[in-house]
Write an enzyme that holds these catalytic residues in place. Sequence first.
Site, PDB file in Angstrom:
ATOM      1  N   ASN A  54      33.206  36.260  43.214  1.00 29.53           N
ATOM      2  CA  ASN A  54      33.281  37.421  44.096  1.00 29.53           C
ATOM      3  C   ASN A  54      31.946  38.150  43.982  1.00 29.53           C
ATOM      4  O   ASN A  54      31.691  38.818  42.982  1.00 29.53           O
ATOM      5  CB  ASN A  54      34.443  38.329  43.661  1.00 29.53           C
ATOM      6  CG  ASN A  54      34.484  39.628  44.458  1.00 29.53           C
ATOM      7  OD1 ASN A  54      33.772  39.797  45.443  1.00 29.53           O
ATOM      8  ND2 ASN A  54      35.316  40.567  44.015  1.00 29.53           N
ATOM      9  N   TRP A  55      31.122  37.982  44.988  1.00 23.47           N
ATOM     10  CA  TRP A  55      29.769  38.557  44.907  1.00 23.47           C
ATOM     11  C   TRP A  55      29.764  40.063  45.134  1.00 23.47           C
ATOM     12  O   TRP A  55      28.751  40.723  44.914  1.00 23.47           O
ATOM     13  CB  TRP A  55      28.862  37.906  45.957  1.00 23.47           C
ATOM     14  CG  TRP A  55      28.621  36.449  45.765  1.00 23.47           C
ATOM     15  CD1 TRP A  55      29.177  35.620  44.803  1.00 23.47           C
ATOM     16  CD2 TRP A  55      27.742  35.613  46.530  1.00 23.47           C
ATOM     17  NE1 TRP A  55      28.698  34.336  44.945  1.00 23.47           N
ATOM     18  CE2 TRP A  55      27.820  34.308  46.005  1.00 23.47           C
ATOM     19  CE3 TRP A  55      26.910  35.852  47.622  1.00 23.47           C
ATOM     20  CZ2 TRP A  55      27.077  33.248  46.537  1.00 23.47           C
ATOM     21  CZ3 TRP A  55      26.172  34.794  48.149  1.00 23.47           C
ATOM     22  CH2 TRP A  55      26.255  33.507  47.599  1.00 23.47           C
ATOM     23  N   LYS A  56      30.873  40.609  45.606  1.00 23.19           N
ATOM     24  CA  LYS A  56      30.947  42.048  45.921  1.00 23.19           C
ATOM     25  C   LYS A  56      29.789  42.423  46.860  1.00 23.19           C
ATOM     26  O   LYS A  56      29.397  41.605  47.682  1.00 23.19           O
ATOM     27  CB  LYS A  56      30.968  42.869  44.629  1.00 23.19           C
ATOM     28  CG  LYS A  56      32.066  42.347  43.666  1.00 23.19           C
ATOM     29  CD  LYS A  56      32.346  43.235  42.504  1.00 23.19           C
ATOM     30  CE  LYS A  56      33.444  42.616  41.649  1.00 23.19           C
ATOM     31  NZ  LYS A  56      33.849  43.446  40.529  1.00 23.19           N
ATOM     32  N   HIS A  86      41.752  43.495  46.190  1.00 21.70           N
ATOM     33  CA  HIS A  86      40.926  43.691  44.994  1.00 21.70           C
ATOM     34  C   HIS A  86      41.065  45.144  44.537  1.00 21.70           C
ATOM     35  O   HIS A  86      41.194  46.048  45.361  1.00 21.70           O
ATOM     36  CB  HIS A  86      39.458  43.353  45.299  1.00 21.70           C
ATOM     37  CG  HIS A  86      38.636  43.273  44.050  1.00 21.70           C
ATOM     38  ND1 HIS A  86      38.132  44.398  43.436  1.00 21.70           N
ATOM     39  CD2 HIS A  86      38.265  42.224  43.287  1.00 21.70           C
ATOM     40  CE1 HIS A  86      37.479  44.032  42.342  1.00 21.70           C
ATOM     41  NE2 HIS A  86      37.539  42.710  42.223  1.00 21.70           N
ATOM     42  N   GLU A 107      38.979  47.208  43.640  1.00 27.55           N
ATOM     43  CA  GLU A 107      37.976  48.107  44.227  1.00 27.55           C
ATOM     44  C   GLU A 107      38.375  48.515  45.644  1.00 27.55           C
ATOM     45  O   GLU A 107      38.081  49.625  46.083  1.00 27.55           O
ATOM     46  CB  GLU A 107      36.596  47.429  44.185  1.00 27.55           C
ATOM     47  CG  GLU A 107      36.075  47.394  42.747  1.00 27.55           C
ATOM     48  CD  GLU A 107      35.173  46.218  42.417  1.00 27.55           C
ATOM     49  OE1 GLU A 107      34.635  45.578  43.343  1.00 27.55           O
ATOM     50  OE2 GLU A 107      35.020  45.935  41.212  1.00 27.55           O
ATOM     51  N   GLU A 145      43.401  40.716  37.421  1.00 25.74           N
ATOM     52  CA  GLU A 145      42.164  41.352  36.975  1.00 25.74           C
ATOM     53  C   GLU A 145      42.468  42.727  36.393  1.00 25.74           C
ATOM     54  O   GLU A 145      42.615  43.705  37.147  1.00 25.74           O
ATOM     55  CB  GLU A 145      41.203  41.521  38.156  1.00 25.74           C
ATOM     56  CG  GLU A 145      40.841  40.228  38.854  1.00 25.74           C
ATOM     57  CD  GLU A 145      39.524  40.356  39.629  1.00 25.74           C
ATOM     58  OE1 GLU A 145      38.625  39.560  39.352  1.00 25.74           O
ATOM     59  OE2 GLU A 145      39.396  41.266  40.462  1.00 25.74           O
ATOM     60  N   GLY A 179      33.621  44.409  35.132  1.00 23.83           N
ATOM     61  CA  GLY A 179      32.246  44.913  35.082  1.00 23.83           C
ATOM     62  C   GLY A 179      31.939  45.739  33.849  1.00 23.83           C
ATOM     63  O   GLY A 179      30.927  46.430  33.802  1.00 23.83           O
ATOM     64  N   SER A 192      34.965  40.386  33.526  1.00 27.89           N
ATOM     65  CA  SER A 192      33.919  40.060  32.541  1.00 27.89           C
ATOM     66  C   SER A 192      33.959  38.607  32.062  1.00 27.89           C
ATOM     67  O   SER A 192      33.673  38.324  30.905  1.00 27.89           O
ATOM     68  CB  SER A 192      33.980  41.038  31.355  1.00 27.89           C
ATOM     69  OG  SER A 192      33.753  42.362  31.804  1.00 27.89           O
ATOM     70  N   GLY A 243      32.851  38.093  38.849  1.00 31.05           N
ATOM     71  CA  GLY A 243      31.978  39.020  39.550  1.00 31.05           C
ATOM     72  C   GLY A 243      30.526  38.807  39.147  1.00 31.05           C
ATOM     73  O   GLY A 243      29.859  37.878  39.610  1.00 31.05           O
ATOM     74  N   GLY A 244      30.041  39.641  38.238  1.00 28.51           N
ATOM     75  CA  GLY A 244      28.621  39.651  37.861  1.00 28.51           C
ATOM     76  C   GLY A 244      28.057  38.273  37.511  1.00 28.51           C
ATOM     77  O   GLY A 244      26.948  37.925  37.938  1.00 28.51           O
TER      78      GLY A 244
HETATM   79  P1  13P Z   1      33.150  41.057  36.665  1.00 27.39           P
HETATM   80  O1  13P Z   1      33.204  39.568  36.409  1.00 27.39           O
HETATM   81  O2  13P Z   1      31.790  41.533  37.025  1.00 27.39           O
HETATM   82  O3  13P Z   1      33.788  41.823  35.541  1.00 27.39           O
HETATM   83  O4  13P Z   1      34.047  41.329  37.971  1.00 27.39           O
HETATM   84  C1  13P Z   1      35.329  40.823  38.031  1.00 27.39           C
HETATM   85  C2  13P Z   1      35.846  40.997  39.403  1.00 27.39           C
HETATM   86  O5  13P Z   1      36.182  42.094  39.822  1.00 27.39           O
HETATM   87  C3  13P Z   1      35.934  39.808  40.270  1.00 27.39           C
HETATM   88  O6  13P Z   1      36.664  40.069  41.408  1.00 27.39           O
END
Ligand code: 13P
Length: 257
Positions: A10-12, A102, A104, A174, A180, A220, A241-242
């Site tokens: 998930n590149w956000k 998600h 967010e 999640e 993050g 993470s 994510g990251g």
């Molecule tokens: P991180 O891997 O950066 O913690 O993000 C997780 C996430 O929200 C994937 O959708």
Amino acid sequence: MTRKPMMAGNWKMNMDHLEAIHLVQGLALDLEDNNFDSEKVEVVVCPPFTDIRSVQTLIESDNLPIAYGAQDVSVHDNGAFTGEISTAMLTKLGVTHVIVGHSERREYHGESDALVNEKARKVLAAEMTPIICCGEALEVRQAGKQVSHVVAQIKAAYEQINSEEALKTVIAYEPIWAIGTGEVATPEDAQEVCGAIRQCLSELYDQETADQIRVLYGGSVKSSNVADIMAQPDVDGALVGGAALKADEFGKIVRFA
Ligand code: 13P
């Protein structure tokens, strides 16, 4: 029951379309150099909407073993919905997966359980795979209520979805406090909730159906912790994510085995 692991990035809101091309090329090269077998793991990247056309062109022209998805979608078909993107627009671009609900989106865009359910059904109706997200906030975990919280989210997300459709879904657990933050849930924490999700699915449908639906963990995830998380019986992949923004790091996650 063997479920094919899924590693989804998930590149956000990161990467413009040129950076997206670079990242997908890097990932493809990494997978090729390491004799990646796409029969063993399903790899999905979810870039921002503005990158999808570029990612499509690259993946299709080079026949790369990578699927691509969107991070959200509208529940409307078309019309006066400024800023929204429809399922038809996504399917036209060859999109196969859509992240829905998600944390967010729930937090910053007020997405309710009911809206998440509506989006999941919309994605299924368009014959794409919804990656349905759930997870608890820190206060909920501190109160020891993570299982009941997530089970309630799952029950709401699967309303009016029959077992045949449920088989086409993927769930991502999640925990919000692990997103993050570098604070990864322990493998046991991940298993506790992912196991409870499968139990819930077996009650909503039946055990056979529940045993086929993939439940991913997200929060993470890195190449250094993915193997321990994947060793849990009810964890079938990761939503990253990251660490999905670096080709070699995401490549290592994909090759966790
Ligand atoms: P991180 O891997 O950066 O913690 O993000 C997780 C996430 O929200 C994937 O959708």
